[in-house]
Design a protein around this motif. Structure first.
Motif, PDB file in Angstrom:
ATOM      1  N   UNK A   1      98.269  34.934  48.290  1.00 45.99           N
ATOM      2  CA  UNK A   1      99.292  33.951  48.686  1.00 45.99           C
ATOM      3  C   UNK A   1      98.729  32.559  48.452  1.00 45.99           C
ATOM      4  N   UNK A   2      99.583  31.584  48.200  1.00 44.04           N
ATOM      5  CA  UNK A   2      99.105  30.213  47.979  1.00 44.04           C
ATOM      6  C   UNK A   2      98.382  29.639  49.186  1.00 44.04           C
ATOM      7  N   UNK A   3      98.901  29.856  50.393  1.00 39.19           N
ATOM      8  CA  UNK A   3      98.256  29.298  51.570  1.00 39.19           C
ATOM      9  C   UNK A   3      96.886  29.924  51.802  1.00 39.19           C
ATOM     10  N   UNK A   4      96.755  31.227  51.602  1.00 38.87           N
ATOM     11  CA  UNK A   4      95.463  31.883  51.787  1.00 38.87           C
ATOM     12  C   UNK A   4      94.439  31.362  50.780  1.00 38.87           C
ATOM     13  N   UNK A   5      94.885  31.021  49.574  1.00 41.84           N
ATOM     14  CA  UNK A   5      93.966  30.471  48.574  1.00 41.84           C
ATOM     15  C   UNK A   5      93.352  29.171  49.064  1.00 41.84           C
ATOM     16  N   UNK A   6      94.087  28.409  49.826  1.00 41.20           N
ATOM     17  CA  UNK A   6      93.565  27.170  50.412  1.00 41.20           C
ATOM     18  C   UNK A   6      92.685  27.490  51.617  1.00 41.20           C
ATOM     19  N   UNK A   7      93.143  28.398  52.465  1.00 45.06           N
ATOM     20  CA  UNK A   7      92.431  28.712  53.710  1.00 45.06           C
ATOM     21  C   UNK A   7      91.030  29.269  53.456  1.00 45.06           C
ATOM     22  N   UNK A   8      90.861  30.079  52.428  1.00 40.71           N
ATOM     23  CA  UNK A   8      89.548  30.697  52.213  1.00 40.71           C
ATOM     24  C   UNK A   8      88.529  29.722  51.647  1.00 40.71           C
ATOM     25  N   UNK A   9      88.954  28.525  51.336  1.00 39.39           N
ATOM     26  CA  UNK A   9      88.011  27.492  50.919  1.00 39.39           C
ATOM     27  C   UNK A   9      87.512  26.661  52.095  1.00 39.39           C
ATOM     28  N   UNK A  10      87.862  27.077  53.311  1.00 40.30           N
ATOM     29  CA  UNK A  10      87.429  26.375  54.519  1.00 40.30           C
ATOM     30  C   UNK A  10      86.410  27.225  55.271  1.00 40.30           C
ATOM     31  N   UNK A  11      85.521  26.582  56.047  1.00 41.06           N
ATOM     32  CA  UNK A  11      84.564  27.367  56.831  1.00 41.06           C
ATOM     33  C   UNK A  11      85.235  28.319  57.813  1.00 41.06           C
ATOM     34  N   UNK A  12      86.412  27.966  58.318  1.00 42.08           N
ATOM     35  CA  UNK A  12      87.088  28.795  59.320  1.00 42.08           C
ATOM     36  C   UNK A  12      87.482  30.150  58.758  1.00 42.08           C
ATOM     37  N   UNK A  13      87.929  30.202  57.513  1.00 43.83           N
ATOM     38  CA  UNK A  13      88.396  31.466  56.947  1.00 43.83           C
ATOM     39  C   UNK A  13      87.640  31.882  55.694  1.00 43.83           C
ATOM     40  N   UNK A  14      86.599  31.137  55.349  1.00 48.79           N
ATOM     41  CA  UNK A  14      85.862  31.457  54.131  1.00 48.79           C
ATOM     42  C   UNK A  14      84.842  32.565  54.282  1.00 48.79           C
TER      43      UNK A  14
ATOM     44  N   UNK B   1      83.807  29.549  46.776  1.00 50.15           N
ATOM     45  CA  UNK B   1      85.218  29.449  46.417  1.00 50.15           C
ATOM     46  C   UNK B   1      85.611  28.008  46.092  1.00 50.15           C
ATOM     47  N   UNK B   2      85.041  27.051  46.810  1.00 45.87           N
ATOM     48  CA  UNK B   2      85.330  25.658  46.469  1.00 45.87           C
ATOM     49  C   UNK B   2      84.773  25.315  45.084  1.00 45.87           C
ATOM     50  N   UNK B   3      83.591  25.835  44.777  1.00 49.05           N
ATOM     51  CA  UNK B   3      83.020  25.573  43.452  1.00 49.05           C
ATOM     52  C   UNK B   3      83.859  26.194  42.344  1.00 49.05           C
ATOM     53  N   UNK B   4      84.554  27.273  42.656  1.00 51.46           N
ATOM     54  CA  UNK B   4      85.353  27.967  41.640  1.00 51.46           C
ATOM     55  C   UNK B   4      86.851  27.702  41.805  1.00 51.46           C
ATOM     56  N   UNK B   5      87.188  26.641  42.523  1.00 49.44           N
ATOM     57  CA  UNK B   5      88.597  26.358  42.825  1.00 49.44           C
ATOM     58  C   UNK B   5      89.442  26.173  41.569  1.00 49.44           C
ATOM     59  N   UNK B   6      88.819  25.732  40.467  1.00 46.28           N
ATOM     60  CA  UNK B   6      89.603  25.501  39.249  1.00 46.28           C
ATOM     61  C   UNK B   6      90.092  26.786  38.605  1.00 46.28           C
TER      62      UNK B   6
END
Length: 486
Positions: A220-233, A240-245
């Motif tokens: 899901x689009x929202x989960x793609x954002x959430x897993x780049x955070x410490x809370x849900x990563x 995941x932030x390094x590979x966000x592109x």
């Protein structure tokens, strides 16, 4: 374009959760947008028994000494394209579910079982089947994560040009094993590194997929954002932030050939958004089946879920007194955490006629619960996509959800503004707290007391369409970019 889909589960033959539904529905949807898909699955008994006729493709050399394994090509009923089965009786011919024995204890050699699945995918990528070679290997979740690592190793040896796509279905389940098992995975020694599959001194199958895949998707689009955070990563947010592109959030779809109340043979009576009368018949039938009081005026709340803390089931228990005090009913289908199972069993014993509990996962009963329920409860702590709320929408069971992940992407809260605009489809709360869930419950009860408005929201919900064609088009674009870089 030729794509090999690798998954540990495949509906309708083997299912423990939503992964099987996705793996079962995606090939046909991809075929409709011009992608030639074949599936690779482990030789679990349910899949092996359905597989026909089996033709040997090639043996698969084991990275350890004992046992045998081979790739078979054949068909699975209902799949339009050939399929591959990894035949390794010593690893897969066991009781229990794909990952654990009948007591729920994970198999001690799961690292071998799913490393071999990844190795078999790499052999197909190398062209071991002379009749068909994929351009892309699409690996699903941690069980298939090592496919990306093995294909990467094959590319380094110039044995294939195949690219890989890795889909995260639930980042919380990572496939972690002791570092001492690395030697049994059949990978180059250099792969056990921080820039590889090493994860805090362990072997991480999920991390292997995230690091080695050419493209990443999640459900899901929202989960793609959430897993780049410490809370849900889950410790992988930095990667995941390094590979966000190359990370894409693609919402799962619903197979409406299976999840349509207008043509569902398991229901007491079919119904639709424009002719919803049969839903009352389904509700009365389920009340009889589950021993609930026959009361059409009581709002019926349904839970179809694994009984785990992640699914927010403790919140359901916390708001249950309010639900019952308002005259509501609850039916629960699922199994999991022993404490939650016991608490729901106690609630059913204490409130006969208002609470019913069924254990396990009965697919036909799940359909009947969606059809009978006025509200489906999905208060997950986190939810990558969620299919439960999508099934609820289709069957007119308004979802009551914690607004995270795919739940946030698919359910519109019954605010005054959205009611006025005609876009409301359910009830949502943002804080993962009992008081927030309780307010959402009260909103559902308030709407239930206004039948005309309830009927309008239900009709809006049932008219939602979250089919697979949109998702398949986006997956095709991901495949093309991975292969061509355009």
């Amino acid at each position: 374009m030729r794509v090999l889909q690798v998954s540990a589960e495949l509906f309708p033959w083997l299912k423990t959760g939503g992964l099987a539904d996705v793996a079962g529905a995606l090939p046909a949807a991809l075929a409709r947008v011009g992608v030639e898909v074949r599936v690779l699955v482990p030789g679990f008994p349910a899949l092996r028994d359905a597989f026909q006729p089996a033709q040997a493709v090639a043996p698969v050399a084991l990275p350890w000494s004992e046992g045998r394994a081979a790739l078979l090509r054949g068909t699975l009923p209902g799949l339009d394209a050939p399929a591959y089965l990894l035949d390794a009786p010593g690893l897969f011919d066991r009781p229990g579910n794909p990952y654990a024995d009948t007591a729920g204890v994970a198999y001690a050699d799961n690292h071998r079982r799913f490393a071999l699945l990844g190795l078999a995918a790499a052999r197909l990528a190398e062209g071991v089947d002379a009749t068909w070679q994929p351009a892309v290997v699409h690996a699903h979740d941690w069980h298939a994560g090592l496919a990306c690592a093995h294909v990467s190793a094959s590319r380094a040896r110039k044995r294939t040009a195949c690219r890989t796509v890795f889909t995260v279905h639930n980042l919380a389940y990572q496939g972690l094993f002791p570092a001492t098992h690395f030697a049994e995975l059949g990978l180059p020694a250099a792969h056990f590194a921080m820039e590889g599959l090493e994860f805090y001194g362990q072997v991480g199958f999920m991390k292997a997929g995230l690091h080695f895949a050419d493209a990443l998707t999640t459900v899901s689009p929202t989960y793609a954002v959430e897993i780049q955070t410490p809370e849900q990563g889950c410790g992988l947010d930095g990667l995941l932030r390094r590979r966000a592109d190359v990370l894409h959030g693609i919402l799962n779809g619903v197979d409406y050939a299976l999840w349509c109340p207008e043509a569902d043979a398991s229901l007491a009576q079919p119904y639709s958004a424009d002719a919803p009368q049969g839903k009352a018949v389904c509700k009365a039938a389920l009340q009889r089946e589950c021993g609930l009081a026959a009361n059409s005026q009581a709002p019926l709340y349904g839970v179809v879920s694994r009984l785990t803390e992640q699914k927010g089931l403790p919140l359901v228990l916390q708001i249950l007194p309010d639900l019952l005090a308002a005259g509501g009913q609850l039916v629960v289908l699922g199994s999991g955490d022993a404490r939650l199972e016991a608490e729901f069993a106690a609630a059913a014993a204490q409130h006969p006629g208002q609470v019913a509990r069924r254990t396990g996962m009965d697919e036909a009963l799940a359909h009947r619960i969606y059809a009978a329920s006025d509200v489906v409860l999905v208060p997950s702590r986190f939810e990558p996509c969620g299919l439960t709320q999508l099934y609820g929408l289709s069957y007119g069971a308004l979802p009551l959800v914690h607004s995270v992940g795919g739940l946030a992407d698919t359910v519109v809260d019954c605010t005054l503004e959205d009611l006025a605009a005609g876009t409301a489809t359910g009830f949502a709360f943002r804080e993962f707290e009992a008081h927030a869930a309780r307010r959402a419950l009260r909103r559902s009860l308030a709407l239930w007391s206004r039948p005309a408005e309830w009927a309008q929201v239900r009709q809006t919900a049932m008219r939602q369409r979250w089919g697979w064609d949109t998702a398949a088009t986006r997956y095709r674009a991901v495949y093309e970019h991975a292969v061509c870089g355009v």
